[in-house]
Design a protein around this motif. Structure first.
Motif, short mmCIF file in Angstrom:
data_model
loop_
_atom_site.label_atom_id
_atom_site.label_comp_id
_atom_site.label_asym_id
_atom_site.label_seq_id
_atom_site.Cartn_x
_atom_site.Cartn_y
_atom_site.Cartn_z
N ILE A 1 0.95 -1.22 -0.09
CA ILE A 1 -0.06 0.01 -0.04
C ILE A 1 0.72 1.31 -0.04
O ILE A 1 0.58 2.08 -0.90
N TYR B 1 -10.43 6.47 3.42
CA TYR B 1 -8.91 6.35 3.79
C TYR B 1 -8.92 5.33 5.19
O TYR B 1 -7.90 4.76 5.09
N LEU C 1 -8.71 1.88 3.83
CA LEU C 1 -7.54 1.74 3.34
C LEU C 1 -6.51 1.38 4.32
O LEU C 1 -5.92 0.49 4.27
N TYR D 1 -6.86 -2.12 6.06
CA TYR D 1 -6.21 -3.22 5.22
C TYR D 1 -4.57 -2.88 5.06
O TYR D 1 -3.81 -3.81 4.92
N GLY D 2 -4.33 -1.71 4.90
CA GLY D 2 -3.00 -1.47 4.60
C GLY D 2 -1.95 -0.96 5.58
O GLY D 2 -0.76 -0.96 5.48
N THR E 1 -0.24 2.99 5.09
CA THR E 1 -0.91 4.54 4.73
C THR E 1 -0.39 5.64 5.47
O THR E 1 -0.71 6.80 5.25
#
Length: 147
Positions: A31, A77, A80, A83-84, A88
């Motif tokens: 990511i 965001y 994300l 998940y990342g 991030t």
């Protein structure tokens, strides 16, 4: 209930969720790398559109900040980031998210006491220490040039 430090550590370890370190590191790398690749894409795009390298880099940074704040406002965001993970936290997008998230969360408290005060609760120390460190480093560099 009085717990010894060892008992507290055991309770804490039982309650903490297990994490897959290898998977988390791989996702953070992917990511974060994708965000950096997106930034490089914008630099290349703006260069092809006629901007010089410095102007293209600055414009790409502004674009990444805009997209980060937009994704924060659309609640994308956070998904994300779940998940990342640490990927991030690529400095510019993570910083923009750190400013925008509290501003959105506390907007009901008003412009001054809500947005104005709360949006720098996370990012404020980063700004203060970043500026302070740059001044100190600048003074040190200046002093060494005098010698």
């Amino acid at each position: 209930m009085a717990l010894t430090p060892k008992e507290y550590e055991n309770l804490s370890n039982k309650a903490a969720p297990n994490s897959n370190l290898g998977k988390n590191m791989a996702l953070a790398f992917l990511i974060g790398g994708l965000i950096c690749t997106l930034g490089q894409f914008f630099v290349n795009l703006y260069t092809k559109l006629g901007l010089d390298k410095d102007m293209a880099s600055g414009t790409a940074s502004v674009t990444l900040v805009f997209l980060s704040v937009l994704f924060t406002g659309l609640n994308l965001y956070d998904n994300l980031a779940r998940y990342g993970g640490a990927g991030t936290l690529v400095p510019i997008t993570g910083f923009a998210n750190a400013v925008a998230s509290p501003a959105l969360e506390f907007k009901s408290e008003g412009l001054i006491m809500g947005i104005g005060v709360k949006m720098f609760t996370i990012a404020g120390p980063v700004i203060v220490y970043g500026v302070s460190a740059s001044v100190i480093y600048g003074l040190i560099l200046y002093l060494f040039k005098l010698i």
